[in-house]
Structure formats: C-alpha cells, structure tokens
Scaffold this active site. Sequence first.
Site, short mmCIF file in Angstrom:
data_model
loop_
_atom_site.label_atom_id
_atom_site.label_comp_id
_atom_site.label_asym_id
_atom_site.label_seq_id
_atom_site.Cartn_x
_atom_site.Cartn_y
_atom_site.Cartn_z
N ASP A 224 0.82 -1.06 -0.13
CA ASP A 224 0.04 -0.19 0.11
C ASP A 224 0.96 1.17 -0.07
O ASP A 224 0.57 2.39 -0.57
CB ASP A 224 -0.91 0.05 1.18
CG ASP A 224 -2.12 -0.89 0.92
OD1 ASP A 224 -1.98 -1.62 -0.12
OD2 ASP A 224 -3.00 -0.91 2.15
N ASP A 230 8.63 3.49 8.44
CA ASP A 230 8.18 3.42 9.93
C ASP A 230 7.55 1.71 10.12
O ASP A 230 7.05 1.42 11.13
CB ASP A 230 7.00 4.43 10.10
CG ASP A 230 5.53 4.38 9.26
OD1 ASP A 230 5.45 3.41 8.56
OD2 ASP A 230 4.85 5.25 9.62
N CYS A 369 1.11 4.90 11.96
CA CYS A 369 0.65 5.45 10.62
C CYS A 369 -0.60 6.50 10.84
O CYS A 369 -0.77 7.49 10.07
CB CYS A 369 0.16 4.52 9.82
SG CYS A 369 1.39 3.27 9.49
#
Length: 383
Positions: A224, A230, A369
């Site tokens: 995605d 991260d 996120c």
Amino acid sequence: MVKVITGENPSALGYHMPAEWEPHLQCWMGWPERPDNWREKAGPAQATFAQVAIAVSKFEPITLCASTAQFTKVYEEMQHHPNIRVVEMSMNDSWFRDTGPTFVRRDRTSDSSGDEQLVAGIDWQFNSWGGLADGCYDDWSLDNLVAKKILELERHPRFPHHMILEGGSIHVDGEGTCLTTEECLLNPNRNPDMSKDEIEEQLKLYLGVEKVIWLPRGLYGDDDTNGHIDNICCFVKPGAVLLSWTDDESDPQYERSVEALSVLSNTTDAKGRKIEVFKIHIPGPLYMTEEESAGVESSGHAVPRPPGTRLAASYVNFYIANGGIVAPAFGNKWDGEAYDVLRKLFPDHEVVMVKGAREIVLGGGNIHCIIQQQPAPITDAAN
C-alpha cells in the site's frame, strides 16, 4: 490566514524536524469510516482507533478529527476523556501520519512574534500512495488539504512543497540524520522527475538534516505504501535504531531485514556515530481471512482487500508519546517479546500494547501511521 512561507526553506530559517521522543504539545488523529477500506462499515477499526486515542491521551493531549457524519458519535464517545479534543474535519481516509503536516521547530529569535512562530509545518503533496495508477483510492482531494487545515487551526506557519511525500516514509533522530527507503521515495509513482540526489537535497533543506540513510526496501507485503520506513526501522535514540527482523530464512522478509542490517552496519549517522542496531521480531506472518475480506465493501474506488493477503504487520510501527510507548499487539506469540524489547529500549516510558491493532493493519498500516505529533515550542520543552 496563517503565514505561508515560500521562497525560503525551513532549515535556512533555523527550523528542523525534532525526534519523536522530544516533548509534544499534542498529537493529531483522524477517524476511519470508509467502508471500502475498513471492514464492517469501519466498526471494528473505529473501536481500535478509540483504544489508541484513549491510550495516547494518558500521556499527552490529542486532537481527534472526524467527518460531519461521524462527529456527534465520536464526540459523545470521547467526552469523558478530557485530554481528547474532537473537531470536525473532512478527509478521504484517516492516515494522519501521511496526510498531516510534518512539524518542524526552531529556537526563539528576535523576529519570533510568539510561540506559534517557533513551530511550523511542511505541507507536502499527497497522491494516495501512488496516484491513479498505483494509489489506494482514486480521490484524495480532501486528504491533500488536511495539513493546511491543521496548520490553520494551530496558527502555525506553513511551508508548501511541490514534492509528493508521506510522513511515514521518513524518520529522524533530531540530530541531523534521516532514515528512509529507496522502495518508497524513489518509486516512479511519487516524483518521477526527481533524482535521488534531488530528493535527498529537499529532505535536507526541509527537515533540517545533514545525512540521509537509504534502506533499499521496506517491510515485505507493505505494498500500500511501497515500503514506508516506519514499518521496518526507526530511531529509538540518537545513534540507535530498531529493525524489524525474522530468523526464518524462508520468509521473504528475511532477505529484506538482512539487507537493511548490512546498510545500517556499514554507515554512520550525521554525528559520525556507528549506528547501534536492535532487532524486534515481526509477528506472524499474518494473513487476511475470508471473513475479514468479505467485510470490506467493493466500491471500485479503492484497492481490493482479498483473502490470503499477507498483512504488513510490524511492532516497529509504534508511537512515542510524552512518557509513553503505544504499540501494536496482534494476539501473536511474539507480542510478549515485543513488549520486553520496547520496555528495555525505553526504560523511562510506560509501554502500552493495543490488543486490537490487527484492525488497523487490515486497512494498510498501524499505530504510527494514524498519529502525527506536534512538537512543543523549544521554550516549553526546556522547562
């Protein structure tokens, strides 16, 4: 209208992006609702987002942004948590790490009219992680306004930037070093007309860093975002990083982790320090079930979530709050080890594991996120 700064970059004006462990004034989250990304009309995801918001609010104030349709519900749910402010904001989806501003900070100077001038925000461009050909949904017009709206609400100066960049693709130590991945920032679906050197130069000018460490790839299965940093690696203190790891040589993640370890072990940071690497085992591997997939509506406007998809699950995707670590748990045998690793790396922080974090990874990310930190002015941080 807040001050919009064009023609000058943040570093030239004394701004830099602080490390995540430096003091925050507050943090920002969005509220999920789109049924073509979150299963069962986003109900399970909303329950997890609420868990995360409440956990973070024990350590620092949080502003939770919800659409007009969701505002009353969210406000009523959060009204008994005094450290959570609920505001109305339109968005396409709720990934505020990527759509919110990248906050930068500077010391007080003679031309600083107040604390609001000590913190500013970079307003990058956003194209849903890849545009119409490769992105996660086909309309990101509202998401591309989130950074501007947040900076208007806080009255912080805004640095608009032409480059497409998401906050989850960068991680800094606050002392001049930035981590990122080639898989993401050099992907032609972001900035095809910019070279690696040109992108690195913009990171230096806008984040106030002196050195960029490029890992080749991100976490296996993180399609995605095209391999955001991260999910695979983050700084835990100056000169030290935490790396997603597996000992299973048959797992496709093994090659990626070894590759990253090789890069990290053969470089130094901006201060000339050899980087210390700590490892944390990935969960699973985990896969989307038939039931989970069936709960996501097919709209034709977002990427499908087919059963059997390997989930981009990682314990590195945690958030460093003021005195707290809010991290994902997956009901997996590695949860306990992850807790122990984080507790040892952050002895002065309370580690909170959010048990419902699988719901976030089903939508394509995790705790880090969905949160964007807003640093405290340096005058506050020093007190």
